[in-house]
Design an enzyme around this catalytic site. Structure first.
Site, mmCIF file in Angstrom:
data_model
loop_
_atom_site.group_PDB
_atom_site.id
_atom_site.type_symbol
_atom_site.label_atom_id
_atom_site.label_comp_id
_atom_site.label_asym_id
_atom_site.label_seq_id
_atom_site.Cartn_x
_atom_site.Cartn_y
_atom_site.Cartn_z
ATOM 1 N N CYS A 39 0.794 -1.234 0.000
ATOM 2 C CA CYS A 39 0.000 0.000 0.000
ATOM 3 C C CYS A 39 0.824 1.280 0.000
ATOM 4 C CB CYS A 39 -0.976 -0.012 1.171
ATOM 5 S SG CYS A 39 -2.193 -1.324 1.005
ATOM 6 N N CYS A 70 -15.217 2.238 5.188
ATOM 7 C CA CYS A 70 -14.193 1.714 4.273
ATOM 8 C C CYS A 70 -13.981 2.680 3.113
ATOM 9 C CB CYS A 70 -14.633 0.369 3.699
ATOM 10 S SG CYS A 70 -15.197 -0.812 4.935
ATOM 11 N N LYS A 123 -10.647 7.955 2.224
ATOM 12 C CA LYS A 123 -12.082 7.789 2.463
ATOM 13 C C LYS A 123 -12.902 8.401 1.329
ATOM 14 C CE LYS A 123 -15.559 6.395 4.536
ATOM 15 N NZ LYS A 123 -16.098 6.361 3.198
ATOM 16 N N HIS A 125 -8.457 4.289 -3.012
ATOM 17 C CA HIS A 125 -7.065 3.910 -2.781
ATOM 18 C C HIS A 125 -6.510 3.146 -3.997
ATOM 19 C CE1 HIS A 125 -3.460 2.475 -1.017
ATOM 20 N NE2 HIS A 125 -3.917 1.498 -0.263
#
Lengths: 402, 396
Positions: free
Chosen positions: B91, B215, B337, B341
């Site tokens: 990530c 999420c 958020k 991502h």
């Protein structure tokens, strides 16, 4: 080189103080974790005057792995677990066939920043867990964003066959010339305890082996193997603390090219190699004629002939006749692939460039036993080329004097 | 450790709006981002002449479109004259790609370099990409096959945060409220609407105690940064942003190696290293872009980075301390958020936001600057074992 300001040299700033590799082969009894741990421990042990692993301040892990080759390291933290040290930054490099070479280059740049005194570059790959149709083929299909010509069958041997046929057409190269590369590299590999293939072959055997993609036979292709290799590097001015025989990095450069075939100027050279080599020689301040030995990327026998020319060891069209004369044999003018190369070791992608660095290190320290080449100026060259469309290359030049 | 403080500057940034770009290929996204980035350099730049090396971030293949090696970027930027390396490190891939570009300049080898991250996350459903990725990330380890997906892994932390620190689902929901509010003000965000605590708590449960609106979404995106030697920065812009420190921190990936589930050692280590390099204190940071892949993760980040003590993150959040007009704005962009991502683009897009904020070009979502210092943070990878923190400043 393209552009205005000259790239500054890193010559004399970085030294290699230890190297290690696992024997390459079908290592079904070992996981990727086992390979990395084994090579890490051996690499630490290889440092002549000893090193506390905690002195290693940063790491780079080269592995293509993951999904297609199963299993594989996802991120730097994977190596943390294998080294038992979570206190240092580790980054994963994943850069096609040059992953091993470029992993070393990132470590070299890391030291050149002045941030880290001692670092490790480690490459590991498992290639034998799946059949080629389950990974090399889908890899090919996906690496160009699903460009249709992969689905039409443009696998790695098919791609190199395009080059091989043009080499034959434009320079009069023959299948015997390609086979002669296999003869040389198998002869060298027989003397290397880390090689996977440790038997000699004759030109006739290569030509009689099954045809993979005309004009390349099975024995023109490197095998699929598992393996791991590593190098510990440090600031050049600290090297003598760890060994009396450090090997210095004179230059390291990556060259790229367009990956898609309709962007290629011709099929008799790999511009990525030309660019990588030119930059590395410029950085190192040495000429091709000054190199004592080279480990180049012989994934296919014809590729080695391309490499010899693209790096600048001879003119385009010259390598074929010269290989027949034994110019690149151990004992020849410039030994190429004294380890036996990818031809006998295989090409566990993240480990390949680093195993070549191991061989250069041992050769320059005159520790290569039966396969030792004559060291004159004490300069060695390591080369990778590959990736989609053979468009990535990495060349690193090493020397036993700073 | 020697510092790189004052050696490297950011002179231009570019990104594309994050979202579902079914109409764009990875190639389209990279080209658009690259052009935006080049155009953003105030006094102009001659890309082929000036840019001497590049780093490409991409996680790729599992998401249905991916780059294998640096040469892929050469084709998109029309430049084969420079070395390009692909970084893939979980990530934090985006920020670690930038870290390598910074190293390239700090090594003295290259005067001007490019870092670009691009990711297509929407071509395949989560079951074929993220779940498959998770399984492989730990070497096909069974803990993934048992269902330890990203939300499940964060739920392990969230429940411990509730048990040990007294946090509630409302605490986590408050992060979503704040970040959606900011994201509404950001033209690059994927989600541009406000939510209330009730909306979050009423959204479908993904993995207790995390709801859908806890999420971050799955998104396509790309972002790029041009960095150069600090002493050359004024040739390109009167308002460069300087890199004070950048560091990667790690932890063991497996859960049985974790000492607890209320902090992430990777973040702690990355932040300590970056602050050491930068030679500044936590209080000097004006605002931060942190890795809020899940709302509870953001609360952990406040504490792990050191903006407050363990257990103080929740209460301070509820008081509005981290709101855009609070004492320490976190995620003025709306964060992951609101943006999603797209892995390799995420870290670099956060740097874009830091750049715009530090130059006071962030429009409606502009935060008040005092010291002119920003912090960017990622955490993730298998077992949340990788983190990267980069500290930037408008002063060298």
């Amino acid at each position: 080189m393209q552009g205005g300001n000259k790239v500054e040299s890193i010559k004399g700033k970085v030294a290699i103080i230890g190297t290690a590799m696992t024997p390459f082969g079908g290592l079904y009894d070992k996981s990727l974790e086992d390979l990395a741990q084994e090579v890490f421990i051996n690499c630490v042990k290889s440092v002549d005057k000893g090193i506390d692993p905690k002195e290693i301040k940063a790491g780079w892990i080269g592995s293509i792995g993951m999904d297609l080759l199963i299993p594989g390291g996802l991120s730097g933290s994977w190596l943390t677990t294998q080294m038992g040290n979570a206190d240092i930054p580790i980054t994963r490099v994943c850069d096609g066939c040059i992953t091993g070479g470029d992993t070393l280059r990132q470590a070299v740049i890391g030291i050149a920043t002045g941030l880290y005194d001692v670092v490790i570059a480690l490459g590991a790959e498992k290639m034998t867990e799946k059949t080629a149709s389950d990974f090399l083929m889908p890899l090919g299909g996906e690496l160009l964003g699903f460009n249709p010509y992969w689905i039409w069958g443009m696998t790695a041997p098919a791609t190199q066959a395009l080059y091989a046929t043009r080499q034959m057409y434009e320079f009069g190269y023959t299948m015997e010339m390609f086979a002669r590369v296999a003869v040389k590299n198998h002869r060298n590999g027989k003397r290397c305890p880390y090689a996977y293939y440790r038997h000699e072959v004759t030109i006739e055997e290569v030509l009689k082996s099954p045809l993979v993609c005309w004009p390349l036979h099975l024995l023109d292709c490197c095998p699929q193997t598992d393996g791991a290799a590593a190098a510990i590097l440090c600031r050049a001015d600290l090297a003598k603390k760890y060994t009396d025989k450090p090997v210095y990095v004179l230059g390291s450069n990556v060259g790229v090219d367009y990956a898609l075939y309709w962007d290629k100027a011709n099929f008799i050279e790999l511009p990525a190699t030309i660019r990588a080599a030119r930059g590395a020689f410029e950085m190192a301040g040495v000429k091709p004629a000054e190199v004592d030995l080279a480990e180049t990327h012989d994934c296919f026998t014809n590729t080695e002939l391309l490499n010899i020319e693209d790096i600048g060891f001879c003119k385009k069209g010259g390598a074929g006749p010269l290989v027949m004369e034994g110019e690149f044999d151990i004992g020849g003018r410039i030994p190429v692939g004294p380890s036996g190369g990818l031809k006998t070791h295989g090409h566990p992608i993240g480990a390949t460039g680093l195993f070549q660095i191991c061989e250069c290190f041992w050769q320059l320290r005159e520790e290569a036993g039966e396969r030792q080449v004559k060291i004159d100026r004490g300069i060695a060259l390591q080369h990778n080329v590959g990736g989609a469309g053979f468009a990535d290359s990495c060349v690193t030049i090493l020397s036993r004097s700073a | 450790m020697e510092s790189i403080r004052g050696k490297v500057a950011i002179i231009g940034v570019g990104m594309i709006p994050f979202g579902e770009h079914f109409e764009k290929s990875m190639e389209d996204m990279a080209q658009e981002t690259y052009i935006n980035c080049i155009k953003s350099v105030d006094k102009g730049i001659e890309p082929k002449k000036d840019i001497k090396a590049a780093w490409l971030g991409n996680l790729g293949r599992l998401f249905g479109a991916g780059a294998m090696s640096g040469s892929w970027l050469a084709t998109q930027i029309g430049n084969t004259g420079i070395p390009i390396t692909r970084i893939e490190s979980g990530c934090p891939t985006g920020s670690d790609t930038l870290r390598h570009a910074i190293f390239g300049v700090a090594s003295g080898m290259y005067d001007v370099v490019l870092a670009l991250g691009a990711e297509k996350m929407r071509e395949k459903p989560g079951t074929e990409s993220l779940i498959a990725l998770g399984t492989i990330g730990l070497g096909g380890h069974p803990s993934w096959t048992w269902g330890s997906t990203a939300p499940a892994m964060q739920a392990v932390y969230a429940t411990r945060q509730m048990y040990e620190l007294g946090y509630t689902m409302e605490t986590f929901a408050r992060v979503a409220v704040k970040n959606h509010h900011n994201g509404k003000l950001c033209p690059f965000a994927h989600y541009r609407y406000e939510v209330t605590i009730e909306d979050v708590l009423r959204s479908p449960m993904v993995c207790w105690p995390l709801h859908l609106l806890d999420c971050c979404p799955q998104t396509d995106g790309a972002a790029a940064v041009i960095v150069c030697r600090a002493d050359l920065a004024k040739n390109y812009t009167d308002k460069p942003v300087y890199v004070l420190g950048t560091h990667v921190g790690l932890d063991h990936s497996f859960y049985w190696d974790k000492h607890n589930f209320i902090e992430m050692l990777a973040t702690v280590r990355a932040a300590n290293g970056a602050f050491d390099m930068a030679g500044i204190k936590r209080e000097e940071v004006d605002f931060a872009e942190v890795h809020d892949c899940f709302t509870n993760t953001e609360v952990m980040n406040y504490e792990d980075i050191g903006f407050c003590k363990k257990g103080e993150g929740g209460p301070r959040l509820m008081e509005g301390y981290f709101d855009i007009d609070g004492p320490l704005p976190i995620q003025p962009s709306g964060g992951l958020k609101a943006h999603g991502h797209p892995i390799a683009a995420t870290g670099i897009s956060q740097i874009c936001e830091c750049f715009w904020q530090l130059r006071e070009e962030a429009g409606d979502r502009q935060v008040k600057l005092k010291n002119g210092i920003a912090l960017q943070h990622n955490v993730g990878g298998s077992g949340f074992g990788v983190s990267c923190v980069t500290i930037t400043s408008r002063n060298p």
